[in-house]
Write a protein that holds these residues in place. Structure first.
Motif, short mmCIF file in Angstrom:
data_model
loop_
_atom_site.label_atom_id
_atom_site.label_comp_id
_atom_site.label_asym_id
_atom_site.label_seq_id
_atom_site.Cartn_x
_atom_site.Cartn_y
_atom_site.Cartn_z
N PHE A 160 0.81 -1.22 0.00
CA PHE A 160 0.00 0.00 0.00
C PHE A 160 0.85 1.27 0.00
CE2 PHE A 160 -3.55 -2.72 1.37
CZ PHE A 160 -4.60 -2.13 0.68
N LEU A 161 1.94 1.29 0.75
CA LEU A 161 2.67 2.54 0.96
C LEU A 161 3.73 2.83 -0.10
CD1 LEU A 161 3.15 2.67 4.84
CD2 LEU A 161 1.35 3.66 3.42
N ALA A 162 4.25 1.82 -0.77
CA ALA A 162 5.27 2.06 -1.79
C ALA A 162 4.77 2.99 -2.90
CB ALA A 162 5.76 0.73 -2.37
N PRO A 163 3.56 2.81 -3.42
CA PRO A 163 3.07 3.76 -4.43
C PRO A 163 2.95 5.19 -3.89
CG PRO A 163 1.81 1.73 -4.53
CD PRO A 163 2.65 1.65 -3.30
N CYS A 164 2.59 5.35 -2.62
CA CYS A 164 2.47 6.69 -2.03
C CYS A 164 3.83 7.38 -1.96
CB CYS A 164 1.86 6.61 -0.63
SG CYS A 164 0.11 6.17 -0.62
N ALA A 165 4.85 6.63 -1.56
CA ALA A 165 6.19 7.20 -1.45
C ALA A 165 6.72 7.59 -2.84
CB ALA A 165 7.13 6.20 -0.79
N PHE A 166 6.52 6.73 -3.81
CA PHE A 166 7.02 6.99 -5.17
C PHE A 166 6.29 8.17 -5.80
CE2 PHE A 166 7.36 6.25 -9.73
CZ PHE A 166 8.71 5.92 -9.88
N GLY A 167 4.96 8.15 -5.75
CA GLY A 167 4.18 9.23 -6.34
C GLY A 167 4.34 10.54 -5.60
N GLY A 168 4.43 10.47 -4.28
CA GLY A 168 4.54 11.69 -3.47
C GLY A 168 5.78 12.50 -3.79
N PHE A 169 6.87 11.83 -4.14
CA PHE A 169 8.11 12.54 -4.48
C PHE A 169 7.89 13.49 -5.65
CE2 PHE A 169 11.80 12.69 -7.34
CZ PHE A 169 12.72 13.33 -6.52
N PHE A 170 7.24 13.03 -6.71
CA PHE A 170 7.02 13.86 -7.90
C PHE A 170 6.00 14.96 -7.65
CE2 PHE A 170 8.56 9.79 -9.62
CZ PHE A 170 9.66 10.25 -10.32
N ILE A 171 5.03 14.68 -6.81
CA ILE A 171 4.03 15.71 -6.47
C ILE A 171 4.70 16.86 -5.73
CG2 ILE A 171 1.98 16.19 -5.08
CD1 ILE A 171 1.19 13.22 -5.69
N LEU A 172 5.53 16.55 -4.76
CA LEU A 172 6.24 17.59 -4.01
C LEU A 172 7.19 18.37 -4.92
CD1 LEU A 172 7.06 15.66 -0.71
CD2 LEU A 172 5.39 17.49 -1.02
N LEU A 173 7.86 17.68 -5.83
CA LEU A 173 8.78 18.35 -6.75
C LEU A 173 8.05 19.38 -7.60
CD1 LEU A 173 11.70 18.44 -7.82
CD2 LEU A 173 11.06 16.67 -9.47
N PHE A 174 6.89 19.01 -8.13
CA PHE A 174 6.11 19.94 -8.95
C PHE A 174 5.53 21.07 -8.11
CE2 PHE A 174 1.95 21.06 -10.98
CZ PHE A 174 2.47 21.68 -12.11
N ALA A 175 5.03 20.74 -6.93
CA ALA A 175 4.40 21.74 -6.07
C ALA A 175 5.39 22.86 -5.72
CB ALA A 175 3.86 21.10 -4.80
N PHE A 176 6.62 22.51 -5.46
CA PHE A 176 7.58 23.52 -5.01
C PHE A 176 8.27 24.25 -6.16
CE2 PHE A 176 7.46 20.94 -1.06
CZ PHE A 176 7.03 21.96 -0.21
N THR A 177 8.08 23.79 -7.40
CA THR A 177 8.66 24.50 -8.55
C THR A 177 7.61 25.22 -9.38
OG1 THR A 177 8.53 22.47 -9.89
CG2 THR A 177 10.60 22.90 -8.74
N LEU A 178 6.32 25.01 -9.07
CA LEU A 178 5.24 25.63 -9.85
C LEU A 178 5.20 27.14 -9.66
CD1 LEU A 178 2.59 25.34 -11.55
CD2 LEU A 178 1.38 25.05 -9.36
N ASP A 179 5.14 27.88 -10.76
CA ASP A 179 4.91 29.33 -10.71
C ASP A 179 3.40 29.53 -10.61
OD1 ASP A 179 5.08 32.05 -10.84
OD2 ASP A 179 5.52 32.14 -12.99
#
Length: 437
Positions: free
Chosen positions: A203-222
């Motif tokens: 259950f948690l492996a997909p959350c860890a993998f997907g969460g990394f890319f979500i955070l990356l986009f969130a903090f670079t989004l203008d």
């Protein structure tokens, strides 16, 4: 004053050049939408894939297996219907509400970024609850939490398309986003099968993998920023409007809604019950199901990725949307009929491969078509209303499934024949749309 087209170019947050579009095409008080570069598209797609991954991995494999482990095969289908149905009803409400909240968020962090962070954290907590749940009521609570917060995340991610991407690039970008679901499906099922021995890790492996890319986009989004002076009014009437777009005033949007609902209903039948289909109709053993779902998802996705990228680009070049969407839905319907009559796993693989062609083309071009027929500038709210058509089928399918199975004597073939009919009707619902070609 921002530069208009022809007046100059400005750099994007990823370092690429962005050319502005004429200000006349924009709503008053909003900055011009500029052409986006490859860096933005890549980060956006990765985040979109991450969110899809966290939602589809449980739907494709782990949620059904968890329910089966808690109550046994005899009650699994009914219990799964309860869990997925309730979660989808909550998602249907949550997506437009969070979309509307996002449209009026005047935060120093922007309009969309805060809700990305809230959605990721709350949704991951819900998945953890499901993984550790000892009973079906606890599974239900956890899945409802996951649906609530992941749909907040989906609402704001979908709004980024009309927020940031000009109409001339929406076919291309939506085509790239159309690839995200199959990539997420393949990645999710692959991660799950790697951790077959540990339910928590599954259950948690997909959350860890997907969460990394979500955070990356969130903090670079203008991100867009809304000032307090331009913040939309809030009232009970406004809240009620969150769930409604007038079909009389906006008939094109209404027809697109109907088509999306019917198409996703066909998809919901496939994804929700394919584990039980393999066990019952194909005769697979339980230990083989995660691997078979992975192989089916991989086969479907290889076709889907190519179809999505090609269809999105062709749609932009030809300036046409409807012919692609109608053809895609028809092809998907035919694929469901093939799955319905399959007698072995190879027949199932052929059916899902053809479904990839239809699904990839539909989702690539339909998202661009949706962006073209949005009623106003409240992008997240209107897309939230449309997302009811994405969420409601996952409640309707489990509600209809017991009756269909009863009529068919327990045959999942009849269920997938109904799915095929839904997809064909989805094709017909696009024909009355007039605002786009």
């Amino acid at each position: 004053m921002a530069e208009v087209a022809g007046g100059g170019r400005s750099g994007g947050p990823d370092g690429s050049e962005h050319r502005t579009v004429p200000e006349a095409t924009l709503a008053p008080g909003l900055p011009p939408v500029r052409r986006v570069g490859r860096g933005f598209i890549a980060l956006y797609a990765a985040a979109y894939m991450g969110t899809s991954l966290m939602l589809v991995a449980p739907l494709l494999v782990t949620l059904a297996l968890k329910v089966n482990a808690v109550v046994g095969a005899g009650q699994a289908a009914t219990s799964l219907a309860l869990v997925t149905g309730a979660g989808s009803l909550l998602a249907m409400v949550a997506n437009p509400v969070f979309g509307k909240l996002s449209d009026r968020t005047a935060s120093p962090l922007g309009m969309r970024r805060p809700w990305m962070l809230v959605g990721l954290g709350g949704g991951s907590l819900g998945i953890l609850v499901v993984a550790l749940a000892p009973t079906i009521p606890v599974v239900l609570v956890g899945w409802c939490l996951a649906q609530l917060f992941f749909n907040a995340l989906l609402a704001v991610q979908a709004a980024v398309l009309p927020d940031q991407v000009p109409a001339s690039q929406r076919g291309l970008v939506s085509g790239v986003l159309g690839v995200c679901l199959p990539i997420a499906s393949v990645t999710g099922t692959f991660l799950v099968q790697l951790f077959t021995g540990s339910q928590l890790a599954m259950f948690l492996a997909p959350c860890a993998f997907g969460g990394f890319f979500i955070l990356l986009f969130a903090f670079t989004l203008d991100d867009r920023r809304l000032t307090a002076a331009t913040k939309p009014a809030w009232s009970l009437r406004e809240l009620a409007s969150t769930f409604y777009v007038s079909p009389r005033k906006h008939p094109d949007f209404a027809w697109v809604f109907v088509s999306r609902f019917l198409f996703v209903l066909a998809y919901a039948f496939l994804t929700t019950y394919q584990a039980y289909y393999l066990l019952s109709q194909i005769g697979s053993v339980k230990a083989d199901v995660p691997r078979q779902i992975f192989l089916g998802t991989l086969t479907q996705s290889l076709v889907l990725v190519a179809a999505s990228l090609i269809a999105g680009r062709l749609s932009d070049r030809t300036g046409r949307r409807k012919i692609f969407v109608v053809t895609a839905a028809t092809v998907y319907g035919l694929a469901m009929f093939m799955v319905a009559v399959a007698s072995d796993f190879n027949g199932f693989l052929v059916g899902v491969a053809i479904s990839g062609l239809g699904f990839g083309t539909y989702m690539a071009v339909d998202l661009a078509l949706v962006a073209d027929v949005l009623p106003g500038d409240a992008h997240a709210k209107d897309l939230g209303v449309l997302n009811i058509a994405n969420a409601l089928p996952f409640s309707v399918a489990p509600a209809l499934a017991p009756a269909i199975l009863a009529v068919g004597g327990g045959s999942y073939g009849l269920m997938y024949a109904v799915a095929g009919l839904c997809a064909v009707l989805a094709a017909g619902a696009i024909l009355p749309v007039k605002r786009v070609r």
